[in-house]
Design a protein around this motif. Structure first.
Motif, PDB file in Angstrom:
ATOM      1  N   ALA A 148       0.835  -1.211   0.000  1.00 39.24           N
ATOM      2  CA  ALA A 148       0.000   0.000   0.000  1.00 39.24           C
ATOM      3  C   ALA A 148       0.867   1.257   0.000  1.00 39.24           C
ATOM      4  O   ALA A 148       0.589   2.233  -0.714  1.00 39.24           O
ATOM      5  CB  ALA A 148      -0.930  -0.007   1.206  1.00 39.24           C
ATOM      6  N   ALA A 149       1.974   1.218   0.781  1.00 39.40           N
ATOM      7  CA  ALA A 149       2.868   2.387   0.856  1.00 39.40           C
ATOM      8  C   ALA A 149       3.511   2.643  -0.506  1.00 39.40           C
ATOM      9  O   ALA A 149       3.621   3.790  -0.953  1.00 39.40           O
ATOM     10  CB  ALA A 149       3.932   2.152   1.921  1.00 39.40           C
ATOM     11  N   LEU A 150       3.894   1.562  -1.186  1.00 41.09           N
ATOM     12  CA  LEU A 150       4.521   1.726  -2.499  1.00 41.09           C
ATOM     13  C   LEU A 150       3.509   2.282  -3.510  1.00 41.09           C
ATOM     14  O   LEU A 150       3.822   3.173  -4.296  1.00 41.09           O
ATOM     15  CB  LEU A 150       5.088   0.386  -2.982  1.00 41.09           C
ATOM     16  CG  LEU A 150       6.060   0.501  -4.162  1.00 41.09           C
ATOM     17  CD1 LEU A 150       7.352   1.189  -3.733  1.00 41.09           C
ATOM     18  CD2 LEU A 150       6.392  -0.860  -4.742  1.00 41.09           C
ATOM     19  N   LYS A 151       2.307   1.757  -3.446  1.00 45.97           N
ATOM     20  CA  LYS A 151       1.276   2.218  -4.398  1.00 45.97           C
ATOM     21  C   LYS A 151       1.007   3.714  -4.262  1.00 45.97           C
ATOM     22  O   LYS A 151       0.744   4.392  -5.250  1.00 45.97           O
ATOM     23  CB  LYS A 151      -0.029   1.442  -4.189  1.00 45.97           C
ATOM     24  CG  LYS A 151      -0.029   0.102  -4.903  1.00 45.97           C
ATOM     25  CD  LYS A 151      -1.350  -0.595  -4.783  1.00 45.97           C
ATOM     26  CE  LYS A 151      -1.249  -1.999  -5.384  1.00 45.97           C
ATOM     27  NZ  LYS A 151      -2.324  -2.872  -4.978  1.00 45.97           N
ATOM     28  N   ARG A 152       1.082   4.220  -3.032  1.00 48.33           N
ATOM     29  CA  ARG A 152       0.834   5.653  -2.830  1.00 48.33           C
ATOM     30  C   ARG A 152       1.880   6.501  -3.547  1.00 48.33           C
ATOM     31  O   ARG A 152       1.656   7.682  -3.808  1.00 48.33           O
ATOM     32  CB  ARG A 152       0.835   5.976  -1.327  1.00 48.33           C
ATOM     33  CG  ARG A 152      -0.465   5.575  -0.620  1.00 48.33           C
ATOM     34  CD  ARG A 152      -0.599   6.233   0.751  1.00 48.33           C
ATOM     35  NE  ARG A 152       0.378   5.758   1.717  1.00 48.33           N
ATOM     36  CZ  ARG A 152       0.238   4.646   2.458  1.00 48.33           C
ATOM     37  NH1 ARG A 152      -0.849   3.900   2.343  1.00 48.33           N
ATOM     38  NH2 ARG A 152       1.174   4.279   3.310  1.00 48.33           N
ATOM     39  N   MET A 153       3.030   5.898  -3.876  1.00 51.55           N
ATOM     40  CA  MET A 153       4.096   6.667  -4.528  1.00 51.55           C
ATOM     41  C   MET A 153       4.034   6.587  -6.053  1.00 51.55           C
ATOM     42  O   MET A 153       4.838   7.224  -6.738  1.00 51.55           O
ATOM     43  CB  MET A 153       5.452   6.147  -4.064  1.00 51.55           C
ATOM     44  CG  MET A 153       5.637   6.263  -2.558  1.00 51.55           C
ATOM     45  SD  MET A 153       7.265   5.756  -2.051  1.00 51.55           S
ATOM     46  CE  MET A 153       8.223   7.128  -2.701  1.00 51.55           C
ATOM     47  N   ILE A 154       3.106   5.802  -6.597  1.00 54.77           N
ATOM     48  CA  ILE A 154       3.053   5.625  -8.054  1.00 54.77           C
ATOM     49  C   ILE A 154       2.108   6.670  -8.653  1.00 54.77           C
ATOM     50  O   ILE A 154       0.927   6.699  -8.300  1.00 54.77           O
ATOM     51  CB  ILE A 154       2.567   4.203  -8.419  1.00 54.77           C
ATOM     52  CG1 ILE A 154       3.473   3.144  -7.777  1.00 54.77           C
ATOM     53  CG2 ILE A 154       2.493   4.027  -9.930  1.00 54.77           C
ATOM     54  CD1 ILE A 154       2.967   1.717  -7.912  1.00 54.77           C
ATOM     55  N   PRO A 155       2.611   7.549  -9.533  1.00 53.33           N
ATOM     56  CA  PRO A 155       1.733   8.584 -10.097  1.00 53.33           C
ATOM     57  C   PRO A 155       0.439   8.031 -10.689  1.00 53.33           C
ATOM     58  O   PRO A 155      -0.623   8.622 -10.503  1.00 53.33           O
ATOM     59  CB  PRO A 155       2.619   9.249 -11.162  1.00 53.33           C
ATOM     60  CG  PRO A 155       4.000   9.106 -10.597  1.00 53.33           C
ATOM     61  CD  PRO A 155       4.025   7.749  -9.930  1.00 53.33           C
ATOM     62  N   LEU A 156       0.471   6.894 -11.364  1.00 52.37           N
ATOM     63  CA  LEU A 156      -0.770   6.334 -11.920  1.00 52.37           C
ATOM     64  C   LEU A 156      -1.543   5.511 -10.890  1.00 52.37           C
ATOM     65  O   LEU A 156      -2.589   4.940 -11.199  1.00 52.37           O
ATOM     66  CB  LEU A 156      -0.492   5.506 -13.179  1.00 52.37           C
ATOM     67  CG  LEU A 156      -0.114   6.320 -14.423  1.00 52.37           C
ATOM     68  CD1 LEU A 156       0.066   5.408 -15.642  1.00 52.37           C
ATOM     69  CD2 LEU A 156      -1.129   7.408 -14.747  1.00 52.37           C
ATOM     70  N   GLY A 157      -1.026   5.429  -9.661  1.00 53.16           N
ATOM     71  CA  GLY A 157      -1.822   4.959  -8.536  1.00 53.16           C
ATOM     72  C   GLY A 157      -1.932   3.466  -8.316  1.00 53.16           C
ATOM     73  O   GLY A 157      -2.551   3.033  -7.348  1.00 53.16           O
TER      74      GLY A 157
END
Ligand code: NAP
Ligand code: COA
Length: 264
Positions: A209-218
């Motif tokens: 979840a923490a990594l996903k928050r850092m992905i511009p496309l989500g």
């Protein structure tokens, strides 16, 4: 059903190193759906046999054998077998890799060397051994790199060093092999769903979840995203692209960088 017309790679011969699972098996499916005959190698014969059966079950022409990319002679023999059966090789994918999270100060020299041997030296083996069997002009060679090649990442010193080497190897071979009509590129996937790589890098739901928050496309990408880019890069539509390192990562290489502890 593939994204591309089955005609786009019709009659082409493809060789996928590390093609028995994950992203690389997804690439093998994508190339086959676009019309190519596909050969794969990896270390474990049972994985190779299962992947070949899966490809054939989908109606594709496929073959495979067991070979460790750290063993030059084994890689060369596998390529020779494909060349003998199907003729000149049009498409090579070098995607075998190893990864685990480990702090450098607690990593053995052999642990560091193992990842460099598989990822970087293994890629040199695959590309070097393939050269004699490639269609010249016309072949496309793609190595699978990662964002770690350019973004320093905690607990990934071995992978960062190995993938950085792959990026530079890509550009050097593009220079050397361009005059023979061989294009040499690399794809840097971002975090891809349902893969061994992400199971190792984000082992908990919190880390994911923490990594996903850092992905511009989500969100994570799909294996299909990397397969589609591989098909495009291997096709006539990409005939003027060489020496390129293409990110397919939801924008994550712009944001996932620095001192990130992916274990938390
Ligand atoms: P994976 O399913 O573990 O794929 C690795 C493949 O390489 C397997 O087929 C494995 O089969 C084979 N392999 C491993 N060591 C080998 C060796 N020494 N010789 C020959 N084959 C070997 O992992 P994945 O996550 O899909 O990763 C595939 C590629 O994408 C890797 O290059 C990885 O660095 C890159 N990548 C992945 C992500 C991601 O989100 N997962 C992100 C960026 C980059 P055997 O066990 O049978 O050898
Ligand atoms: N942390 C620290 N060191 C580790 C480790 C970990 N999680 N996993 C392995 N190592 C070390 C081993 O201890 C060994 O070092 P040593 O001899 O000093 O003890 C060294 O790495 C080699 O391990 P070994 O298990 O003998 O290597 P292998 O060649 O059988 O397997 C790996 C290669 C280690 C990369 C293994 O994880 C693998 O097969 N990976 C393929 C799948 C994968 O990683 N997929 C994701 C791709 S992105």
């Amino acid at each position: 059903m593939g994204t591309f017309s089955p005609a786009i790679l019709k009659g082409k011969v493809a060789f996928v190193a590390g093609g028995s699972s994950g992203i690389n098996l997804g690439i093998a499916h994508g190339l086959a759906e676009a019309g190519a005959r596909v050969a794969i190698i990896s270390r474990k014969i049972e994985k190779v046999e299962a992947a070949v059966a899966e490809l054939r079950g989908a109606g594709h022409e496929a073959m495979g054998s067991a070979a460790d990319v750290r063993d030059y002679a084994a890689v060369e023999a596998a390529l020779a077998t494909v060349h003998e059966a199907w003729g000149e090789i049009d498409i090579v994918i070098s995607g075998a890799a190893g990864n685990f999270l480990a702090p450098a100060a607690a990593m053995s020299a052999n642990a560091f060397r193992t990842v460099v041997d598989i990822d970087l030296i293994g890629t040199f083996h695959v590309l070097r051994a393939a050269y004699a069997f490639l269609r010249k002009p016309g072949a496309s060679v793609i190595s699978i790199t990662a964002g770690q090649a350019v973004n320093p990442t905690a607990f990934q010193s071995h992978v960062c060093a190995a993938k950085a080497g792959i990026n530079m190897l890509t550009r050097c071979l593009a220079l050397e092999w361009g005059p023979a009509g061989v294009r040499v590129n690399a794809i840097a996937p971002g975090p891809i769903r349902d893969t061994e790589g992400m199971a190792r890098l984000t082992p908990t739901p919190e880390a994911e979840a923490a990594l996903k928050r850092m992905i511009p496309l989500g969100d994570y990408g799909e294996k299909r995203d990397i397969a589609d880019l591989s098909v495009f890069l291997s096709s006539e539509s990409a005939k003027y692209i060489t020496g390129a390192i293409l990110d397919c990562d939801g924008g994550s290489s712009m944001t996932i960088r620095g001192l990130i502890d992916m274990t938390q």
